[in-house]
Design a protein around this motif. Structure first.
Motif, mmCIF file in Angstrom:
data_model
loop_
_atom_site.group_PDB
_atom_site.id
_atom_site.type_symbol
_atom_site.label_atom_id
_atom_site.label_comp_id
_atom_site.label_asym_id
_atom_site.label_seq_id
_atom_site.Cartn_x
_atom_site.Cartn_y
_atom_site.Cartn_z
ATOM 1 N N THR A 62 29.861 7.219 35.692
ATOM 2 C CA THR A 62 30.007 7.780 34.017
ATOM 3 C C THR A 62 30.487 8.832 34.184
ATOM 4 N N LEU A 63 30.894 9.198 32.817
ATOM 5 C CA LEU A 63 30.735 11.020 32.989
ATOM 6 C C LEU A 63 29.692 11.917 33.694
ATOM 7 N N VAL A 64 28.695 11.380 32.733
ATOM 8 C CA VAL A 64 27.728 12.103 33.241
ATOM 9 C C VAL A 64 26.301 11.104 33.293
ATOM 10 N N THR A 65 25.186 11.810 33.567
ATOM 11 C CA THR A 65 24.301 10.853 33.828
ATOM 12 C C THR A 65 22.842 11.458 33.593
ATOM 13 N N ARG A 76 28.217 13.798 36.561
ATOM 14 C CA ARG A 76 28.848 12.792 37.097
ATOM 15 C C ARG A 76 29.673 12.652 37.530
ATOM 16 N N LEU A 77 31.295 12.280 36.930
ATOM 17 C CA LEU A 77 32.061 12.075 36.990
ATOM 18 C C LEU A 77 32.985 14.096 36.402
ATOM 19 N N ALA A 78 32.013 14.467 35.321
ATOM 20 C CA ALA A 78 32.820 15.386 35.184
ATOM 21 C C ALA A 78 31.562 16.894 35.703
ATOM 22 N N THR A 79 32.357 17.672 35.473
ATOM 23 C CA THR A 79 32.074 18.718 36.294
ATOM 24 C C THR A 79 30.909 19.889 35.211
ATOM 25 N N ARG A 80 31.550 19.507 34.540
ATOM 26 C CA ARG A 80 31.263 20.308 32.982
ATOM 27 C C ARG A 80 31.978 19.879 31.623
ATOM 28 N N TRP A 81 31.121 20.501 30.569
ATOM 29 C CA TRP A 81 32.003 19.665 29.607
ATOM 30 C C TRP A 81 31.713 20.814 28.349
ATOM 31 N N GLU A 82 32.027 20.356 26.659
ATOM 32 C CA GLU A 82 31.911 21.585 25.823
ATOM 33 C C GLU A 82 31.890 20.604 24.837
#
Length: 527
Positions: A62-65, A76-82
């Protein structure tokens, strides 16, 4: 299981621990998990069950966990987000190292395809993608999700295993679709034999009501899992799971009650007992044809007043559990300070008499004959039969297999039943979107809302919208208003929240419960 049968099972465990016959130990490369599998589909966008959470988390990224604190999103798949200031736009930046089991790089287009497909399946988990308005993929490693309204919990939703990112190229080659006639794309069959993820494992074999085998993903892009193979072995009931663990036939047991866990030999089992957000509930379907118009608001209140929740916790769990006030579980936003409904038999009888049921009535009560979170659902049903019988509501207990129960429940064929629920992420909106009695939710349909639209809660959607847009300092109070509104419907009546019992052989580390993923298999390692 009660009385002599339970004592016999416990004696068997003790005998096994003192040198009784034991099954052959699995090879060190194999991890065996014993549980009563409730799999309804291995399609990651159609399956919706506790075992599904474990399996999808292992097969798909998933993008995050959710981190070990069971609250905080981690990469997870995403290293960062905003997120945008108004919480309607969320942007995720993908790790360029991510690879599917096929060897192909994970791209933003795979994320968009997967989220569109989840929404299009219209399955039980589709509500997680229901607020997505559109998805932009400005480059191969950037995904921007635009929501229909503010949602402070979307980052938590992104951690749910049903938000699995699928290899769209592999899936489309098999005829799997993300739009159009998704219901006819054969996903149940294909995903029952194949997986198409970037997770630490791949699907090796699934035999319903027997076992599910996972193999280490040779192309996994992060640290490889310690075990080459994971076997989830069908084991119905706490006693069976305890016997497997004590005899060496399983490494982990997830559905033990505290009495069985206490009887396990300590040299063969490490036991964790923790408070849990999992809960078991009584559901009433006023609009089901078999309800015959009986379950008016007054009758539903009488039913709630007839239930002795404290006695049920003692009877079913030996006291190893807690009451829960609303369909939003203990410890989640909106649960603080809510009063658990009390028991008042005299008032319940008065309300039933006033509703024209002074002599009571009979109800066919179909329920899943399984063990859930260490609670025997047959014992829950028996205790309800006793409690409601005291006010003249006579339950005709009809135990059913999990598939039969699910089919009848989803078709609004059950006037009353019991169910169970574990969180898919840390956040309270999931309970409103699943249990809330408003058009479009699973339980509006299951409660017979199509036949009786008057059961809809007219204020609930507005309360939820305000809670999701509320500043952090106001969020608890806003979700508490949501919880109180759901309590007033008295269609989903929480009965008990069992303490979580996880037992495993002493030679393991990293065995933990997760609010998104149940049991993160990739974290488990030998000591």
């Amino acid at each position: 299981m009660t009385g002599l049968a339970r004592r016999a099972a416990l004696a068997t465990l003790v005998a096994l621990g003192l040198g009784g016959p034991a099954l052959a130990q699995q090879a060190p490369a194999t991890l065996v998990v014993a549980r009563n599998m409730d799999v309804n589909s291995l399609d990651p966008h159609r399956g919706f069950c506790d075992t599904c959470q474990i399996v999808f988390d292992a097969l798909y990224d998933t993008l995050v966990t959710i981190g070990p604190d069971n609250r905080t999103p981690v990469p997870r798949l995403a290293t960062r987000w905003e997120a945008s200031a108004d919480l309607t736009r969320w942007t995720f930046h993908l790790d360029p190292r991510a690879r599917f089991a096929s060897g192909r790089a994970v791209e933003a287009a795979d994320v968009a395809w997967s989220f569109r497909r989840l929404a299009a399946t219209r399955a039980s988990s589709s509500f997680l993608a229901g607020d997505i308005e559109r998805i932009e993929t400005p480059d191969a490693h950037t995904v921007t999700v635009h929501l229909k309204a503010a949602n402070s919990e979307f980052i938590g939703i992104a951690a749910a295993p049903y938000m699995a990112v699928v290899d769209r190229v592999a899936a489309e080659a098999a005829g799997i679709r993300a739009e159009g006639e998704v219901a006819q794309d054969g996903g149940d069959r294909w995903f029952g034999e194949n997986s198409a993820g970037s997770g630490p494992f791949t699907l090796a074999r699934y035999r319903p009501n027997d076992e599910l085998r996972l193999a280490r993903n040779a192309n996994y892009w992060r640290d490889a899992p310690a075990f080459a193979e994971v076997v989830i072995r069908q084991a119905a009931g706490a006693a069976v799971q305890g016997q497997l663990l004590a005899s060496g036939g399983a490494d982990i047991a997830l559905q033990l009650d505290t009495e069985t866990a206490r009887a396990l030999p300590r040299d063969r089992a490490t036991v964790q007992v923790l408070p849990s957000p999992n809960f078991i509930y009584l559901a009433i379907a006023p609009g089901a044809p078999a309800a015959q118009g009986r379950f008016t608001p007054e009758v539903r209140e009488a039913i709630s007043l007839a239930v002795d929740r404290a006695a049920m916790i003692e009877f079913v769990l030996g006291g190893a559990g807690k009451p829960q006030a609303s369909p939003i579980p203990n410890g989640f936003p909106g649960s603080a300070g809510l009063e658990v409904p009390g028991t008042d038999l005299a008032r319940a009888r008065q309300m039933l008499a006033a509703a024209g049921h002074g002599r009571g009535f009979d109800v066919d009560f179909t329920f899943p004959a399984i063990n859930s979170y260490g609670a025997d659902m047959s014992l829950v049903a028996q205790r309800l039969q006793q409690d409601l019988g005291r006010v003249g509501i006579r339950l005709r207990l009809q135990p059913a297999t999990f598939p039969v129960w699910v089919q009848q429940m989803r078709a609004a064929q059950l006037p009353m039943t019991i169910g169970y629920y574990a969180p898919d992420y840390f956040g309270s909106a999931q309970y409103v979107n699943f249990f809330g009695i408003m058009e479009g939710t699973p339980w509006f349909t299951r409660a017979g809302g199509g036949n009786l639209p008057s059961i809809a809660n007219g204020e609930l959607r507005g309360l939820l919208t305000r809670a999701l847009a509320a500043p952090e300092a106001e969020r608890e109070a806003a979700f508490q208003a949501v919880a109180r509104s759901m309590m007033g419907d008295r269609i989903i009546l929480p009965l008990l929240s069992p303490d979580l019992v996880i037992a495993h052989r002493p030679g393991l580390q990293g065995v933990r419960y997760s609010t998104c993923c149940n049991l993160p298999l990739a974290e488990i390692r030998p000591r």
